[in-house]
Design an enzyme around this catalytic site. Structure first.
Site, PDB file in Angstrom:
ATOM      1  N   LYS A   1      20.188  45.574 -18.599  1.00 27.27           N
ATOM      2  CA  LYS A   1      19.564  45.394 -17.281  1.00 27.27           C
ATOM      3  C   LYS A   1      18.332  44.540 -17.450  1.00 27.27           C
ATOM      4  O   LYS A   1      17.707  44.542 -18.516  1.00 27.27           O
ATOM      5  CB  LYS A   1      19.169  46.741 -16.703  1.00 27.27           C
ATOM      6  CG  LYS A   1      18.999  46.743 -15.205  1.00 27.27           C
ATOM      7  CD  LYS A   1      20.357  46.630 -14.526  1.00 27.27           C
ATOM      8  CE  LYS A   1      20.427  47.303 -13.189  1.00 27.27           C
ATOM      9  NZ  LYS A   1      21.767  47.782 -12.893  1.00 27.27           N
TER      10      LYS A   1
ATOM     11  N   LYS B   1      26.298  44.113 -20.494  1.00 29.12           N
ATOM     12  CA  LYS B   1      26.563  43.743 -19.098  1.00 29.12           C
ATOM     13  C   LYS B   1      25.641  44.517 -18.186  1.00 29.12           C
ATOM     14  O   LYS B   1      25.417  45.706 -18.387  1.00 29.12           O
ATOM     15  CB  LYS B   1      28.021  44.113 -18.777  1.00 29.12           C
ATOM     16  CG  LYS B   1      28.508  43.677 -17.422  1.00 29.12           C
ATOM     17  CD  LYS B   1      29.056  42.264 -17.469  1.00 29.12           C
ATOM     18  CE  LYS B   1      29.265  41.691 -16.071  1.00 29.12           C
ATOM     19  NZ  LYS B   1      28.013  41.233 -15.447  1.00 29.12           N
TER      20      LYS B   1
ATOM     21  N   LYS C   1      28.321  53.791 -17.468  1.00 24.74           N
ATOM     22  CA  LYS C   1      29.247  53.323 -16.424  1.00 24.74           C
ATOM     23  C   LYS C   1      30.422  52.584 -17.043  1.00 24.74           C
ATOM     24  O   LYS C   1      31.582  52.826 -16.734  1.00 24.74           O
ATOM     25  CB  LYS C   1      28.511  52.309 -15.540  1.00 24.74           C
ATOM     26  CG  LYS C   1      28.192  52.751 -14.163  1.00 24.74           C
ATOM     27  CD  LYS C   1      27.496  51.613 -13.411  1.00 24.74           C
ATOM     28  CE  LYS C   1      26.052  51.967 -13.172  1.00 24.74           C
ATOM     29  NZ  LYS C   1      25.367  50.984 -12.303  1.00 24.74           N
TER      30      LYS C   1
END
Ligand code: GLU
Length: 430
Positions: free
Chosen positions: A120, A84, A108
């Protein structure tokens, strides 16, 4: 002789990702691995990304010419579930930058307990110089190139710098056209009418304020007595500044790409936002003193919130920062060198992996809704976000107190330990 001819052209380990941001992310990881006393196996498995895709593709520009664009998608760990993370449109996008940002996404998600690894992506371009039509063609072609590696249970993109719900809608449509049916869970940060959630757009800025509230309670610093400076008036900074203003906390400085504005008595952030809506930027705002883009970071305040680009607090300006606490609403705004100067000066840093995790947390809610074909109301989502951000902030605070480490180390140890543990239990294939 044969060996010599091989080593002569040898590529050193990790050279693929070379770049300043990756150096920062891997320095932070190495420090955390030392604190956790991680073995060599876990370090090897967690440092470099598992997968990276680089694509070059041609785009027909409005003037009829053809230009080539380079795009990336990096998936840092495949251990925790699907990956993600957002994709950005910016001139500095590189493989190393995406690798660093993907690693931070892993930490995170782990810190917030979300069932994702980090990813990313991005396309190297200047979106301010491209028309809506050109951006649409870039987004659709980039999506098409990514089809082998993304998917609702594989890797779920989202907005980042220079992208928003418009680009997410194009990605959703392009992917769905290729599959032959609508797949809303392939991307988060979509418009509400396409299965997005209203709470997503303000999520990063609000999450940051929830973290600030929780930590200030621990520190015993009343929020309305703290002077805030927020660098950046985009998706994150604008929402955070308006929320702080709504709470009654004085926001004494704000900035965007055109420069900064300061008022030691506190700015009317809603009035500033109305000015930006009408004029397009902070430039010329008449009811405050204008300062330069870099001066805003050196403005005296209690809490400095960098909510713009990476690498804003560096060894060059760290000794001129005049605040008590830095809250990293952006990804990677503080270099390790600056951080040690700040630490020596008694200035604590609330790390990005905590302070800006609100975005991906609400993305998670959106993804669950899309999978379940069920919607919660906005108030419930905001309330869940607040609870999760506060719990993570308190966990980080307590870790830092208990082990006498800074807040970044405390946050990263929680996250890295979780991913290392999961990796050890899954084992190595084959
Ligand atoms: N791009 C955002 C970040 O840096 C959000 C990613 C997401 O929502 O998946 O955290």
């Amino acid at each position: 002789m044969a060996l010599d001819s091989f080593t002569e052209g040898a590529v050193h380990e990790g050279a693929e990702w070379s770049g300043e941001l990756y150096r920062i992310a891997s320095t932070q990881f190495a420090g955390t691995a030392d604190v956790l006393d991680l073995d060599a196996e876990a370090r090897t498995r967690l440092l470099e990304p598992r997968r990276a895709l680089t694509v070059n593709f041609p785009i027909r520009m409005d003037d009829g010419s053809v230009r080539e664009f380079t795009g990336y998608r990096v998936q840092h760990t495949l251990t925790m579930g699907p990956t993600k993370g957002g994709f950005r449109y910016a001139p500095g996008v590189s493989l190393g930058e995406c690798a660093a940002l993907a690693m931070w996404m892993t930490w995170k998600c782990a810190l917030l307990g979300l069932p994702f690894g980090g990813a990313k992506g991005g396309v190297r371009c200047d979106p301010t110089q491209l028309s809506a039509g050109e951006l649409e063609r870039i987004t659709r072609r980039y999506t098409a190139e990514l089809i082998p590696v993304i998917g609702p249970d594989r890797d779920i993109p989202a907005p980042d710098m220079g992208t928003g719900e418009r680009e997410m809608a194009w990605l959703y449509d392009t992917y769905s056209q290729a599959m032959g049916y609508s797949v809303p869970a392939v991307v988060t940060g979509k418009p509400v009418v396409l299965g997005g959630v209203e709470a997503r757009q303000p999520a990063t800025g609000l999450g940051c304020v929830y973290v600030i509230e929780a930590l200030l309670e621990r520190l015993g610093w009343p929020i309305r007595e703290q002077r805030f400076v927020v660098q950046g008036f985009g998706n994150v900074g604008r929402v955070a500044a308006r929320e702080l203003f709504a709470i009654g906390a004085p926001v004494v400085g704000l900035s965007d790409v055109t420069g900064g504005i300061v008022d030691p008595a506190g700015l009317d952030v809603d009035d500033v936002a109305a000015w930006v809506d009408a004029e397009g930027s902070l430039e010329g705002y008449p009811r405050a003193q204008a300062v330069g883009r870099s001066e805003i970071l050196e403005t005296e305040c209690d809490i400095l919130v960098p909510a713009a680009l990476e690498r804003q607090l560096t060894s060059e300006n760290a000794d001129r920062i005049r605040c008590r606490l830095v809250v990293e609403a952006a990804n990677g705004p503080t270099t390790p060198e600056a951080e040690s100067v700040l630490a020596d000066r008694g200035i604590r840093v609330v790390p990005d992996v905590l302070a800006n995790a609100g975005g991906v947390t609400v993305s998670y809610f959106e993804w669950v809704q899309d999978h379940q074909r069920f919607t919660w109301d906005g108030i419930e989502l905001q309330d869940r976000l607040r609870r999760m951000m506060r719990a993570a902030a308190i966990k980080v605070w307590e870790g830092s107190e208990e082990h006498d480490v800074d807040l970044r180390t405390a946050a990263l140890t929680v996250a890295v330990r979780r991913v290392a543990d999961a990796g050890a239990r899954r084992g190595i294939y084959p």
